[in-house]
Motif scaffolding. Structure first.
Motif, PDB file in Angstrom:
ATOM      1  N   ALA A   8       0.842  -1.194   0.000  1.00  0.00           N
ATOM      2  CA  ALA A   8       0.000   0.000   0.000  1.00  0.00           C
ATOM      3  C   ALA A   8       0.880   1.246   0.000  1.00  0.00           C
ATOM      4  O   ALA A   8       2.064   1.207   0.347  1.00  0.00           O
ATOM      5  CB  ALA A   8      -0.911  -0.006   1.222  1.00  0.00           C
ATOM      6  N   GLU A   9       0.288   2.359  -0.411  1.00  0.00           N
ATOM      7  CA  GLU A   9       0.928   3.666  -0.288  1.00  0.00           C
ATOM      8  C   GLU A   9       0.418   4.291   1.009  1.00  0.00           C
ATOM      9  O   GLU A   9      -0.794   4.332   1.250  1.00  0.00           O
ATOM     10  CB  GLU A   9       0.587   4.558  -1.479  1.00  0.00           C
ATOM     11  N   LEU A  10       1.333   4.783   1.846  1.00  0.00           N
ATOM     12  CA  LEU A  10       0.973   5.356   3.139  1.00  0.00           C
ATOM     13  C   LEU A  10       1.029   6.883   3.075  1.00  0.00           C
ATOM     14  O   LEU A  10       1.934   7.456   2.472  1.00  0.00           O
ATOM     15  CB  LEU A  10       1.916   4.846   4.225  1.00  0.00           C
ATOM     16  N   GLY A  11       0.056   7.534   3.717  1.00  0.00           N
ATOM     17  CA  GLY A  11       0.012   8.984   3.753  1.00  0.00           C
ATOM     18  C   GLY A  11       0.312   9.520   5.144  1.00  0.00           C
ATOM     19  O   GLY A  11      -0.169   8.984   6.143  1.00  0.00           O
ATOM     20  N   PHE A  12       1.130  10.594   5.192  1.00  0.00           N
ATOM     21  CA  PHE A  12       1.508  11.241   6.444  1.00  0.00           C
ATOM     22  C   PHE A  12       1.272  12.743   6.307  1.00  0.00           C
ATOM     23  O   PHE A  12       1.482  13.316   5.238  1.00  0.00           O
ATOM     24  CB  PHE A  12       2.983  10.982   6.775  1.00  0.00           C
ATOM     25  N   VAL A  13       0.821  13.390   7.380  1.00  0.00           N
ATOM     26  CA  VAL A  13       0.557  14.827   7.307  1.00  0.00           C
ATOM     27  C   VAL A  13       1.848  15.618   7.487  1.00  0.00           C
ATOM     28  O   VAL A  13       2.747  15.218   8.232  1.00  0.00           O
ATOM     29  CB  VAL A  13      -0.470  15.270   8.367  1.00  0.00           C
ATOM     30  N   GLU A  14       1.915  16.745   6.776  1.00  0.00           N
ATOM     31  CA  GLU A  14       3.091  17.611   6.848  1.00  0.00           C
ATOM     32  C   GLU A  14       2.658  19.046   6.605  1.00  0.00           C
ATOM     33  O   GLU A  14       1.869  19.323   5.695  1.00  0.00           O
ATOM     34  CB  GLU A  14       4.115  17.177   5.798  1.00  0.00           C
ATOM     35  N   VAL A 194       1.762  13.616   2.461  1.00  0.00           N
ATOM     36  CA  VAL A 194       2.909  13.111   1.704  1.00  0.00           C
ATOM     37  C   VAL A 194       2.816  11.588   1.663  1.00  0.00           C
ATOM     38  O   VAL A 194       2.412  10.949   2.635  1.00  0.00           O
ATOM     39  CB  VAL A 194       4.250  13.565   2.324  1.00  0.00           C
ATOM     40  N   ILE A 195       3.187  11.028   0.528  1.00  0.00           N
ATOM     41  CA  ILE A 195       2.977   9.604   0.275  1.00  0.00           C
ATOM     42  C   ILE A 195       4.308   8.854   0.258  1.00  0.00           C
ATOM     43  O   ILE A 195       5.277   9.306  -0.356  1.00  0.00           O
ATOM     44  CB  ILE A 195       2.252   9.386  -1.069  1.00  0.00           C
TER      45      ILE A 195
END
Length: 297
Positions: A8-14, A194-195
């Motif tokens: 999977a592609e993971l998303g993180f806040v920035e 961000v992925i």
């Protein structure tokens, strides 16, 4: 469709400068106002009303997810809205907005990585197509102030909210309306998503580490007791343990994306069966694409 074996592609806040989250940058983001691709196909107030309480829903996040090989979806965004009106806070809806690479709104070439020359942080409440957006939520605004005819709204609720929070005084100052939008406390805090690609980790190795940790913390526990505990482990415990094991390498992830990957369930309750998922209007089976993780420890 059967789940894909790929990661999977993971998303993180920035936190990033606000210009990076505008429509022309094709962002993935959480909070703030939606960065619509175009005016075509925008959901209207009836579609954005909570299906349970009827109040306007708030924009939660959007994912830039073009489809390779699909000329009509060279630019493609998925938008997630939710109800945040207590005591409901239950309604959820997802919308799609897409364009071919050659279109009337954006350059054929990728967007510039340099900040625009303009200064200030004015709020963009009119699309390039000319469509007006609600001053409170940034969604389609078919209603407008009967006094200044400049301020647009999606609903009477948001017009009333904006009136109380400053538009009553600023109504006559129409030249500066877009840059003086107050904080209505309706939007979620805004961040870029961000992925990163999920690392391939052997679940068996993680589970062995977890088991060793549990045995270490139990100290004097007998092997028979551990076996008894394992036998009484419920299906809910196993599902939740699998969830924790899967996200433990990247606990700050807020998004898991992958067309056709298997959803990561946190509970055995309300897991839909194939018969519960309606087909697309075109007749095709629907495909899992992403899930949002609101993780609080």
């Amino acid at each position: 469709a059967s789940p894909s074996a790929g990661p999977a592609e993971l998303g993180f806040v920035e936190a990033v400068p606000s210009w990076r989250l505008r429509s022309e940058q094709f962002p993935s983001k959480v909070g703030g106002r939606p960065a619509w691709l175009s005016a075509a196909g925008l959901p209207g107030p009836p579609e954005l009303a909570c299906p349970l309480c009827g109040r306007p829903m708030a924009f939660l996040l959007q994912v830039y997810a073009p489809l390779p090989g699909r000329a009509d979806a060279f630019h493609r965004c998925l938008f997630l809205f939710c109800c945040r009106t207590p005591p409901c806070c239950c309604g959820l809806r997802v919308f799609r907005n897409q364009l071919p690479r050659r279109n009337d709104f954006y350059s054929y070439e990728p967007p510039s990585e340099d900040p625009p020359s303009e200064t200030g942080e004015s709020v963009h409440l009119q699309l390039k197509s000319g469509a007006h957006l609600c001053r409170v939520c940034g969604c389609s605004g078919p209603k407008r102030c009967s006094r200044c005819h400049k301020a647009h709204y999606c609903s009477k609720e948001h017009q009333s909210l904006d009136w109380r929070l400053g538009h009553k005084q600023a109504c006559a100052q129409t030249d500066n309306l877009d840059s003086t939008v107050p904080d209505h406390n309706f939007l979620f805090p805004e961040f870029e998503i961000v992925i990163e690609t999920e690392d391939e980790i052997m679940p068996e190795a993680v589970e062995r580490d977890d088991e060793s940790e549990i045995i270490g913390t139990m100290g004097e526990a007998h092997e028979e007791e551990l076996e008894s505990m394992a036998k009484h482990e419920s299906r809910e415990d196993r599902i939740f343990q699998k969830f924790k094991t899967k996200i433990s390498p990247e606990p700050e992830q807020i998004l898991r994306y992958g067309r056709g990957v298997a959803p990561l369930w946190i509970s055995g309750e309300n897991i839909p069966q194939e018969k519960d998922i309606p087909d697309c209007p075109c007749g095709a089976k629907r495909l899992f694409e992403f899930q949002f993780l609101d993780i609080i420890y």
